[in-house]
Scaffold this motif. Sequence first.
Motif, PDB file in Angstrom:
ATOM      1  N   SER A 163       0.824  -1.210   0.000  1.00  0.00           N
ATOM      2  CA  SER A 163       0.000   0.000   0.000  1.00  0.00           C
ATOM      3  C   SER A 163       0.852   1.252   0.000  1.00  0.00           C
ATOM      4  O   SER A 163       0.422   2.294  -0.447  1.00  0.00           O
ATOM      5  N   GLN A 164       2.113   1.176   0.505  1.00  0.00           N
ATOM      6  CA  GLN A 164       2.990   2.335   0.401  1.00  0.00           C
ATOM      7  C   GLN A 164       3.262   2.643  -1.056  1.00  0.00           C
ATOM      8  O   GLN A 164       3.342   3.788  -1.448  1.00  0.00           O
ATOM      9  N   MET A 206      -3.653  -9.215 -15.509  1.00  0.00           N
ATOM     10  CA  MET A 206      -3.618  -8.942 -14.066  1.00  0.00           C
ATOM     11  C   MET A 206      -3.375  -7.448 -13.842  1.00  0.00           C
ATOM     12  O   MET A 206      -2.558  -6.833 -14.518  1.00  0.00           O
ATOM     13  N   SER A 207      -4.093  -6.871 -12.900  1.00  0.00           N
ATOM     14  CA  SER A 207      -3.896  -5.460 -12.588  1.00  0.00           C
ATOM     15  C   SER A 207      -2.973  -5.333 -11.375  1.00  0.00           C
ATOM     16  O   SER A 207      -2.778  -6.291 -10.620  1.00  0.00           O
ATOM     17  N   TYR A 208      -2.425  -4.138 -11.200  1.00  0.00           N
ATOM     18  CA  TYR A 208      -1.551  -3.918 -10.048  1.00  0.00           C
ATOM     19  C   TYR A 208      -2.334  -4.038  -8.742  1.00  0.00           C
ATOM     20  O   TYR A 208      -1.808  -4.492  -7.738  1.00  0.00           O
ATOM     21  N   ALA A 209      -3.618  -3.682  -8.801  1.00  0.00           N
ATOM     22  CA  ALA A 209      -4.465  -3.837  -7.614  1.00  0.00           C
ATOM     23  C   ALA A 209      -4.606  -5.311  -7.232  1.00  0.00           C
ATOM     24  O   ALA A 209      -4.627  -5.648  -6.044  1.00  0.00           O
ATOM     25  N   GLN A 266      -1.527  -6.227  -5.428  1.00  0.00           N
ATOM     26  CA  GLN A 266      -1.545  -5.699  -4.061  1.00  0.00           C
ATOM     27  C   GLN A 266      -2.383  -6.573  -3.139  1.00  0.00           C
ATOM     28  O   GLN A 266      -2.077  -6.709  -1.966  1.00  0.00           O
ATOM     29  N   GLN A 267      -3.452  -7.152  -3.665  1.00  0.00           N
ATOM     30  CA  GLN A 267      -4.308  -8.001  -2.839  1.00  0.00           C
ATOM     31  C   GLN A 267      -3.704  -9.372  -2.589  1.00  0.00           C
ATOM     32  O   GLN A 267      -3.764  -9.896  -1.482  1.00  0.00           O
ATOM     33  N   THR A 268      -3.113  -9.956  -3.638  1.00  0.00           N
ATOM     34  CA  THR A 268      -2.628 -11.332  -3.513  1.00  0.00           C
ATOM     35  C   THR A 268      -1.153 -11.426  -3.163  1.00  0.00           C
ATOM     36  O   THR A 268      -0.718 -12.408  -2.569  1.00  0.00           O
ATOM     37  N   GLY A 269      -0.364 -10.425  -3.567  1.00  0.00           N
ATOM     38  CA  GLY A 269       1.077 -10.483  -3.355  1.00  0.00           C
ATOM     39  C   GLY A 269       1.768 -11.394  -4.341  1.00  0.00           C
ATOM     40  O   GLY A 269       2.928 -11.725  -4.172  1.00  0.00           O
ATOM     41  N   LYS A 270       1.037 -11.794  -5.388  1.00  0.00           N
ATOM     42  CA  LYS A 270       1.601 -12.701  -6.398  1.00  0.00           C
ATOM     43  C   LYS A 270       1.528 -12.051  -7.772  1.00  0.00           C
ATOM     44  O   LYS A 270       0.542 -11.412  -8.115  1.00  0.00           O
ATOM     45  N   ILE A 271       2.584 -12.293  -8.560  1.00  0.00           N
ATOM     46  CA  ILE A 271       2.655 -11.793  -9.930  1.00  0.00           C
ATOM     47  C   ILE A 271       2.033 -12.846 -10.845  1.00  0.00           C
ATOM     48  O   ILE A 271       2.224 -14.040 -10.641  1.00  0.00           O
ATOM     49  N   GLY A 272       1.322 -12.393 -11.885  1.00  0.00           N
ATOM     50  CA  GLY A 272       0.626 -13.316 -12.774  1.00  0.00           C
ATOM     51  C   GLY A 272       1.517 -14.013 -13.778  1.00  0.00           C
ATOM     52  O   GLY A 272       1.385 -15.209 -14.012  1.00  0.00           O
ATOM     53  N   CYS A 273       2.456 -13.274 -14.411  1.00  0.00           N
ATOM     54  CA  CYS A 273       3.316 -13.868 -15.427  1.00  0.00           C
ATOM     55  C   CYS A 273       4.612 -13.069 -15.500  1.00  0.00           C
ATOM     56  O   CYS A 273       4.779 -12.072 -14.805  1.00  0.00           O
ATOM     57  N   SER A 274       5.511 -13.485 -16.395  1.00  0.00           N
ATOM     58  CA  SER A 274       6.802 -12.804 -16.496  1.00  0.00           C
ATOM     59  C   SER A 274       6.663 -11.395 -17.065  1.00  0.00           C
ATOM     60  O   SER A 274       7.454 -10.508 -16.749  1.00  0.00           O
ATOM     61  N   VAL A 275       5.644 -11.148 -17.869  1.00  0.00           N
ATOM     62  CA  VAL A 275       5.436  -9.826 -18.459  1.00  0.00           C
ATOM     63  C   VAL A 275       5.007  -8.819 -17.387  1.00  0.00           C
ATOM     64  O   VAL A 275       5.249  -7.622 -17.510  1.00  0.00           O
ATOM     65  N   CYS A 276       4.396  -9.319 -16.302  1.00  0.00           N
ATOM     66  CA  CYS A 276       3.978  -8.456 -15.192  1.00  0.00           C
ATOM     67  C   CYS A 276       5.170  -7.698 -14.606  1.00  0.00           C
ATOM     68  O   CYS A 276       5.035  -6.552 -14.194  1.00  0.00           O
ATOM     69  N   TYR A 277       6.335  -8.353 -14.561  1.00  0.00           N
ATOM     70  CA  TYR A 277       7.522  -7.690 -14.003  1.00  0.00           C
ATOM     71  C   TYR A 277       7.870  -6.445 -14.812  1.00  0.00           C
ATOM     72  O   TYR A 277       8.220  -5.417 -14.243  1.00  0.00           O
TER      73      TYR A 277
END
Length: 184
Positions: A60-61, A86-89, A92-103
């Motif tokens: 949240s920071q 996947m959205s950034y929100a 923030q809720q799950t703490g998990k990235i969806g795929c390599s493109v998310c990075y």
Amino acid sequence: MLCDDCGRREAAVHIVQIGPKGRVEKNLCEKCAAGYGEFMPENQPKRNMSVDDFLKGMFSQSAGQEEKQKGRQGEPLVLTCPNCGMSYADFQQTGKIGCSVCYATFRPQLEPLLRRIHGTSTHSGKIPRRSGGTLELKQEIKRLRAELKEKVAREEYEEAARLRDEVRALEQKLSAKEGGEAHV
């Protein structure tokens, strides 16, 4: 578990201090932990904090920075990964990235977060043995190139020439290893 300092109350805070005398871990009650001032925010209402709460606080920071990036109509921009949707929100809720493109998509938001958590945003840990040493060579070449660039900027040309020759030698060694692996 009882508090390590007073030995009477239930421990609610785990503190790890790393200093000149090494690593010291303590399990403390809230009252004793307050004596360590810098670790406990003052006037915080009593509540149990889970790992999820901790991670949400960290994320949240970063969300505060996102608030600054509002669209023309004052609506917040919604970052969405073009690959997985996947959205950034969601992150923030799950703490998990969806795929390599998310990075790559969330890079401006993730870098400060990773620096806060790990102290850096690049991996510098162990290297798998199955890489055959090529990964180490690539990292060494990258490090030497950065050092070379720095030496050129400082006009230390003799040292820069030595680094250039070292980079060339490592590049030849790398191409020989990669070429050798390709024929196997």
